[in-house]
Motif scaffolding. Structure first.
Motif, PDB file in Angstrom:
ATOM      1  N   LEU A  93      42.306  45.311  34.427  1.00 16.72           N
ATOM      2  CA  LEU A  93      41.454  42.876  34.675  1.00 16.72           C
ATOM      3  C   LEU A  93      41.749  43.225  33.031  1.00 16.72           C
ATOM      4  N   GLU A  94      41.445  43.870  32.218  1.00 14.82           N
ATOM      5  CA  GLU A  94      41.912  43.095  30.879  1.00 14.82           C
ATOM      6  C   GLU A  94      43.122  41.704  30.870  1.00 14.82           C
ATOM      7  N   GLY A  95      44.461  42.384  31.019  1.00 17.62           N
ATOM      8  CA  GLY A  95      45.197  41.622  31.579  1.00 17.62           C
ATOM      9  C   GLY A  95      45.405  40.664  32.717  1.00 17.62           C
ATOM     10  N   VAL A  96      44.961  41.123  33.162  1.00 18.74           N
ATOM     11  CA  VAL A  96      44.756  39.708  34.580  1.00 18.74           C
ATOM     12  C   VAL A  96      43.415  38.679  33.835  1.00 18.74           C
ATOM     13  N   THR A  97      42.611  39.141  33.302  1.00 17.19           N
ATOM     14  CA  THR A  97      41.449  38.301  32.710  1.00 17.19           C
ATOM     15  C   THR A  97      42.548  36.912  31.572  1.00 17.19           C
ATOM     16  N   ILE A  98      43.180  37.194  31.048  1.00 18.34           N
ATOM     17  CA  ILE A  98      44.402  36.117  29.887  1.00 18.34           C
ATOM     18  C   ILE A  98      45.283  35.370  30.612  1.00 18.34           C
ATOM     19  N   ALA A  99      45.696  36.066  31.805  1.00 16.71           N
ATOM     20  CA  ALA A  99      46.512  35.836  32.778  1.00 16.71           C
ATOM     21  C   ALA A  99      46.171  34.321  33.482  1.00 16.71           C
ATOM     22  N   ARG A 100      44.147  34.529  34.256  1.00 17.26           N
ATOM     23  CA  ARG A 100      43.799  34.224  35.195  1.00 17.26           C
ATOM     24  C   ARG A 100      43.674  32.533  33.543  1.00 17.26           C
ATOM     25  N   ARG A 101      42.991  33.099  32.857  1.00 12.94           N
ATOM     26  CA  ARG A 101      42.980  32.286  31.695  1.00 12.94           C
ATOM     27  C   ARG A 101      43.509  30.929  31.044  1.00 12.94           C
ATOM     28  N   GLN A 102      44.992  31.361  31.927  1.00 10.50           N
ATOM     29  CA  GLN A 102      46.289  30.291  31.700  1.00 10.50           C
ATOM     30  C   GLN A 102      46.511  29.876  33.359  1.00 10.50           C
ATOM     31  N   GLY A 103      45.091  29.824  34.057  1.00  8.71           N
ATOM     32  CA  GLY A 103      45.774  29.365  35.691  1.00  8.71           C
ATOM     33  C   GLY A 103      46.386  29.992  36.549  1.00  8.71           C
ATOM     34  N   PHE A 104      46.404  31.240  36.153  1.00  5.87           N
ATOM     35  CA  PHE A 104      47.436  32.019  37.312  1.00  5.87           C
ATOM     36  C   PHE A 104      46.127  33.134  38.455  1.00  5.87           C
ATOM     37  N   VAL A 105      46.823  33.487  39.604  1.00  2.00           N
ATOM     38  CA  VAL A 105      45.680  34.029  40.453  1.00  2.00           C
ATOM     39  C   VAL A 105      45.873  35.665  40.600  1.00  2.00           C
ATOM     40  N   ALA A 106      44.667  36.055  40.544  1.00  2.39           N
ATOM     41  CA  ALA A 106      45.212  37.374  41.128  1.00  2.39           C
ATOM     42  C   ALA A 106      43.869  38.046  41.694  1.00  2.39           C
ATOM     43  N   HIS A 107      43.916  39.485  42.905  1.00  3.53           N
ATOM     44  CA  HIS A 107      43.154  39.678  43.972  1.00  3.53           C
ATOM     45  C   HIS A 107      42.839  40.723  43.438  1.00  3.53           C
ATOM     46  N   GLU A 108      41.254  40.994  43.388  1.00  8.82           N
ATOM     47  CA  GLU A 108      40.622  42.766  43.215  1.00  8.82           C
ATOM     48  C   GLU A 108      41.213  42.715  44.610  1.00  8.82           C
ATOM     49  N   LEU A 109      41.129  44.343  44.436  1.00 10.33           N
ATOM     50  CA  LEU A 109      41.654  45.531  46.178  1.00 10.33           C
ATOM     51  C   LEU A 109      40.902  46.373  46.067  1.00 10.33           C
ATOM     52  N   ASP A 110      40.268  46.397  47.109  1.00 13.43           N
ATOM     53  CA  ASP A 110      40.028  48.048  46.967  1.00 13.43           C
ATOM     54  C   ASP A 110      40.836  49.181  47.080  1.00 13.43           C
ATOM     55  N   ASN A 111      39.414  50.267  47.544  1.00 13.79           N
ATOM     56  CA  ASN A 111      41.093  51.172  47.906  1.00 13.79           C
ATOM     57  C   ASN A 111      42.225  50.647  48.968  1.00 13.79           C
TER      58      ASN A 111
END
Ligand SMILES: Cc1cc2nc3c(=O)[nH]c(=O)nc-3n(C[C@H](O)[C@H](O)[C@H](O)COP(=O)(O)OP(=O)(O)OC[C@H]3O[C@@H](n4cnc5c(N)ncnc54)[C@H](O)[C@@H]3O)c2cc1C
Length: 382
Positions: A93-111
């Motif tokens: 999620l730390e890496g995802v935060t860096i991408a999100r700050r640049q406008g990229f989209v990610a969806h968190e998934l439960d098991n």
């Protein structure tokens, strides 16, 4: 017409050649072996480098590369990252935060959501993230595509030709010496992977790179998962279109450069460690046999970031050392290096943090201080 001589037929060199030809330059690629035979054709195929100043361009270009090159790379845009533990998930999620700050989209998934996308995954995994960016391509196909595209555009690729030195005059390189003769040039791009340091040294330039072996394992084919790319647990990789899981990971084995000229056979403890972590990630397919494995040699700078720089002296040399992230970035790094070579500056990314001069004060024993030294029987503590 500007004559660009590119040293190294890996992803960086061939992409630079491709973009330079599109700008009307004359290009000769000099490769000591065959194109894509070193790290560029042996890697995990990942293209997700959110901390790089070239990230936006990496993500912009990949979806277009098949059309631009005219040949398939097997690029797939999405990727699933899996955290087996909460700690692993937090790092993702730390890496995802860096991408999100640049406008990229990610969806968190439960098991449950994770297992719907990746049925092989562990039932106890903490969770995952579906990245709507990044992705992966087939390294062998991509390198072939670059090389064919270079030839289609009139570029010359001289395989089995080793660069052994340079002719200089008036603060410039005027010729590249090879074991097949001298090649005249207007600009030289040094993209020789781990050998970049040795070749730069012939010009009196210090490029701090440490060479290390990394390994990949490939399983027999398995049912296809969506998006083809799912990784975590310290391994990276992809599922091939045929269904094989192709994964790699550390630990890096630091090596002396002469060893790096031909990657040695895989070292079974590293291979076993990679396979073990793949099957911890995907316990439902732990019965799958490993049918292939190989090693490749990566180039590492002290801070883990590439060196992309047009130097002042000689003033017609561009140094391109990718520090283990060179496959995914190659569409963008090649375009950046083309601009450095032909225009002197890159107009789409700020490359200031990738300049060689950031290492000016670096101690001579930086690799030893970091513990990045080859293991030797003589040096081993009894
Ligand atoms: C197992 C593994 C997994 C990896 N996974 C990923 C990943 O998932 N994503 C990612 O982005 N990166 C990954 N990498 C790193 C990536 O492969 C490299 O950063 C990238 O391929 C470097 O490309 P390059 O063209 O700069 O260098 P190279 O591929 O090393 O090419 C340099 C070329 O220069 C040639 N050369 C050297 N010396 C001379 C000479 N004197 N004369 C002429 N030619 C010379 C070599 O023969 C070679 O073909 C991985 C690497 C490995 C080994």
């Amino acid at each position: 017409m500007t004559r660009v001589v590119v040293i190294g037929g890996g992803a960086t060199g061939l992409s630079t050649a491709f973009w330079s030809l599109r700008e009307g330059a004359e290009v000769v690629v000099v490769e000591k072996g065959i194109v894509g035979w070193e790290a560029s054709g042996r890697n995990g195929g990942g293209a997700t480098h959110a901390v790089s100043p070239l990230f936006a361009e990496e993500q912009r270009l990949w979806p277009m590369m098949d059309d631009l090159l005219g040949y398939p790379t097997e690029y797939q845009r999405q990727r699933v990252r899996i955290g087996l533990s909460r700690r692993q998930l937090d790092l993702i999620l730390e890496g995802v935060t860096i991408a999100r700050r640049q406008g990229f989209v990610a969806h968190e998934l439960d098991n449950k959501a994770l297992r719907e996308l990746v049925p092989f995954v562990s039932e106890t995994a903490a969770g995952g993230v579906l990245l709507e960016y990044g992705g992966h391509a087939n390294p062998q196909r991509t390198l072939q595509a670059y090389a064919w595209a270079v030839q289609d555009l009139g570029g010359v690729i001289q395989q089995h030709t080793t660069v052994i030195g340079f002719e200089t005059a008036g603060g410039r390189i005027c010729g590249v010496r090879t074991d097949q003769g001298l090649i005249g040039c207007d600009v030289v791009v040094l993209a020789a992977g781990p050998h970049t340091a040795q070749l730069a040294a012939k010009l009196g330039i210090r490029v701090p790179l440490a060479a290390a072996r990394a390994e990949m394992v490939v399983t027999e084919p398995l049912p296809l998962i969506r998006f083809g790319g799912a990784d975590g647990n310290g391994v990276y990789g992809r599922q091939t279109l045929r269904g094989n899981l192709a994964y790699g990971g550390g630990p890096h084995e630091w090596i002396d450069l002469p060893d790096a000229s031909t990657p040695k056979p895989v070292n079974s403890p590293v291979m076993q460690s990679v396979a073990k972590r793949v099957f911890e990630l995907f316990p439902k397919v732990a019965h799958a046999r490993v049918i292939r494995s190989w090693a490749g040699v990566v180039e590492n700078t002290p801070d883990g970031r590439p060196i992309l720089d047009r130097l002042g002296a000689p003033d017609n040399l561009v140094v391109a050392g990718m520090s283990s992230v060179g496959f995914g970035l190659s569409p963008a790094s090649g375009r950046a290096v083309m601009q450095l070579a032909l225009n002197g500056a890159c107009d789409f990314a700020d490359l200031a943090q990738l300049k060689l001069s950031r290492f000016d004060g670096l101690a001579g024993d930086w690799a030893e201080a970091a513990g990045w030294v080859p293991w030797t029987r003589e040096g081993a503590v009894a």
